[in-house]
Design a protein around this motif. Structure first.
Motif, PDB file in Angstrom:
ATOM      1  N   ASN A   1      56.186 108.432 -13.347  1.00  0.00           N
ATOM      2  CA  ASN A   1      56.001 109.746 -13.957  1.00  0.00           C
ATOM      3  C   ASN A   1      55.787 110.787 -12.862  1.00  0.00           C
ATOM      4  O   ASN A   1      55.250 110.485 -11.803  1.00  0.00           O
ATOM      5  N   PHE A   2      56.197 112.012 -13.127  1.00  0.00           N
ATOM      6  CA  PHE A   2      56.064 113.078 -12.154  1.00  0.00           C
ATOM      7  C   PHE A   2      54.684 113.716 -12.241  1.00  0.00           C
ATOM      8  O   PHE A   2      53.950 113.522 -13.193  1.00  0.00           O
ATOM      9  N   THR A   3      54.339 114.492 -11.230  1.00  0.00           N
ATOM     10  CA  THR A   3      53.046 115.144 -11.145  1.00  0.00           C
ATOM     11  C   THR A   3      52.859 116.166 -12.263  1.00  0.00           C
ATOM     12  O   THR A   3      53.768 116.901 -12.603  1.00  0.00           O
TER      13      THR A   3
ATOM     14  N   ASP B   1      73.810 114.735 -20.992  1.00  0.00           N
ATOM     15  CA  ASP B   1      73.015 113.504 -20.957  1.00  0.00           C
ATOM     16  C   ASP B   1      71.526 113.773 -20.713  1.00  0.00           C
ATOM     17  O   ASP B   1      70.742 112.845 -20.533  1.00  0.00           O
ATOM     18  N   GLY B   2      71.119 115.058 -20.707  1.00  0.00           N
ATOM     19  CA  GLY B   2      69.723 115.421 -20.515  1.00  0.00           C
ATOM     20  C   GLY B   2      69.329 115.694 -19.079  1.00  0.00           C
ATOM     21  O   GLY B   2      68.233 116.168 -18.816  1.00  0.00           O
TER      22      GLY B   2
ATOM     23  N   PHE C   1      54.357 115.929 -27.147  1.00  0.00           N
ATOM     24  CA  PHE C   1      55.241 115.828 -28.305  1.00  0.00           C
ATOM     25  C   PHE C   1      55.455 114.357 -28.638  1.00  0.00           C
ATOM     26  O   PHE C   1      55.256 113.484 -27.796  1.00  0.00           O
ATOM     27  N   LEU C   2      55.915 114.081 -29.861  1.00  0.00           N
ATOM     28  CA  LEU C   2      56.278 112.725 -30.257  1.00  0.00           C
ATOM     29  C   LEU C   2      57.710 112.454 -29.826  1.00  0.00           C
ATOM     30  O   LEU C   2      58.626 113.145 -30.268  1.00  0.00           O
ATOM     31  N   PRO C   3      57.953 111.465 -28.983  1.00  0.00           N
ATOM     32  CA  PRO C   3      59.334 111.158 -28.580  1.00  0.00           C
ATOM     33  C   PRO C   3      60.045 110.391 -29.695  1.00  0.00           C
ATOM     34  O   PRO C   3      59.554 109.387 -30.176  1.00  0.00           O
ATOM     35  N   MET C   4      61.199 110.863 -30.091  1.00  0.00           N
ATOM     36  CA  MET C   4      61.980 110.221 -31.149  1.00  0.00           C
ATOM     37  C   MET C   4      63.041 109.289 -30.582  1.00  0.00           C
ATOM     38  O   MET C   4      63.828 108.714 -31.322  1.00  0.00           O
ATOM     39  N   GLU C   5      63.079 109.157 -29.252  1.00  0.00           N
ATOM     40  CA  GLU C   5      63.991 108.254 -28.559  1.00  0.00           C
ATOM     41  C   GLU C   5      63.194 107.548 -27.475  1.00  0.00           C
ATOM     42  O   GLU C   5      62.090 107.970 -27.142  1.00  0.00           O
ATOM     43  N   ASP C   6      63.752 106.502 -26.902  1.00  0.00           N
ATOM     44  CA  ASP C   6      63.106 105.800 -25.811  1.00  0.00           C
ATOM     45  C   ASP C   6      63.219 106.652 -24.541  1.00  0.00           C
ATOM     46  O   ASP C   6      64.313 106.882 -24.043  1.00  0.00           O
ATOM     47  N   PHE C   7      62.099 107.123 -24.029  1.00  0.00           N
ATOM     48  CA  PHE C   7      62.077 107.958 -22.827  1.00  0.00           C
ATOM     49  C   PHE C   7      61.775 107.137 -21.568  1.00  0.00           C
ATOM     50  O   PHE C   7      61.463 107.690 -20.529  1.00  0.00           O
ATOM     51  N   SER C   8      61.868 105.819 -21.646  1.00  0.00           N
ATOM     52  CA  SER C   8      61.599 104.967 -20.478  1.00  0.00           C
ATOM     53  C   SER C   8      62.499 105.366 -19.311  1.00  0.00           C
ATOM     54  O   SER C   8      63.719 105.418 -19.445  1.00  0.00           O
ATOM     55  N   GLY C   9      61.907 105.653 -18.173  1.00  0.00           N
ATOM     56  CA  GLY C   9      62.663 106.015 -16.984  1.00  0.00           C
ATOM     57  C   GLY C   9      63.279 107.397 -17.021  1.00  0.00           C
ATOM     58  O   GLY C   9      64.122 107.716 -16.194  1.00  0.00           O
ATOM     59  N   LEU C  10      62.856 108.247 -17.973  1.00  0.00           N
ATOM     60  CA  LEU C  10      63.494 109.561 -18.118  1.00  0.00           C
ATOM     61  C   LEU C  10      62.595 110.730 -17.719  1.00  0.00           C
ATOM     62  O   LEU C  10      62.862 111.866 -18.102  1.00  0.00           O
TER      63      LEU C  10
END
Length: 142
Positions: free
Chosen positions: A5-7, A104-105, A15-24
């Protein structure tokens, strides 16, 4: 790409993530507007006009049915909405460039007809590299 995770910076929201944010961490998010998304939810952003902010801390995919599950990540994702954010490039970006959101974000240099979401404060030499983005562009009310 690291999943670290960044600083944290000023101007963060959860917020509630509605997708898998692993590594994002460093990717762009938009408000969750898919049928069934609860208020205060986000998804990976695919267009600058929908941009809300940048993922700082990855969160567990929201699922109302898993309330008793032991969690290894926080349920909510922390998103930076203003200031200077650490972002992930979709392609090389030069310092001072107007930057927009790729489909792709990740972030890329904006062309004249696109909505910029910020200005690159540092450069990214290639896709997948992190850089610092001063968030200045359009964001819907959150």
């Amino acid at each position: 790409m690291s999943s670290t995770n960044f600083t944290f910076h000023e101007n963060n929201r959860t917020f509630l993530p509605m997708e898998d944010f692993s590594g994002l961490a460093g990717y762009a998010v938009k408000m969750g507007t898919t049928a069934g998304d609860p208020a205060g939810s986000v998804r990976i952003c695919t267009a600058a006009g929908l941009f809300v902010g940048v993922i700082l801390e990855e969160g567990k995919v929201y699922n109302a049915a898993d309330a008793v599950e032991v969690r290894t990540r926080p349920r909510q994702a922390t998103v930076q909405t203003q200031g200077s954010a650490r972002c992930i490039a979709q392609a090389a970006i030069t310092r001072g460039a107007q930057v927009t959101v790729h489909t792709d974000g990740r972030f890329r240099t904006a062309v004249a007809t696109e909505t910029p979401v910020g200005v690159a404060e540092t450069a990214a030499g290639a896709a997948g590299e992190s850089f610092t983005l001063r968030l200045t562009g359009y964001r819907p009310a959150i």
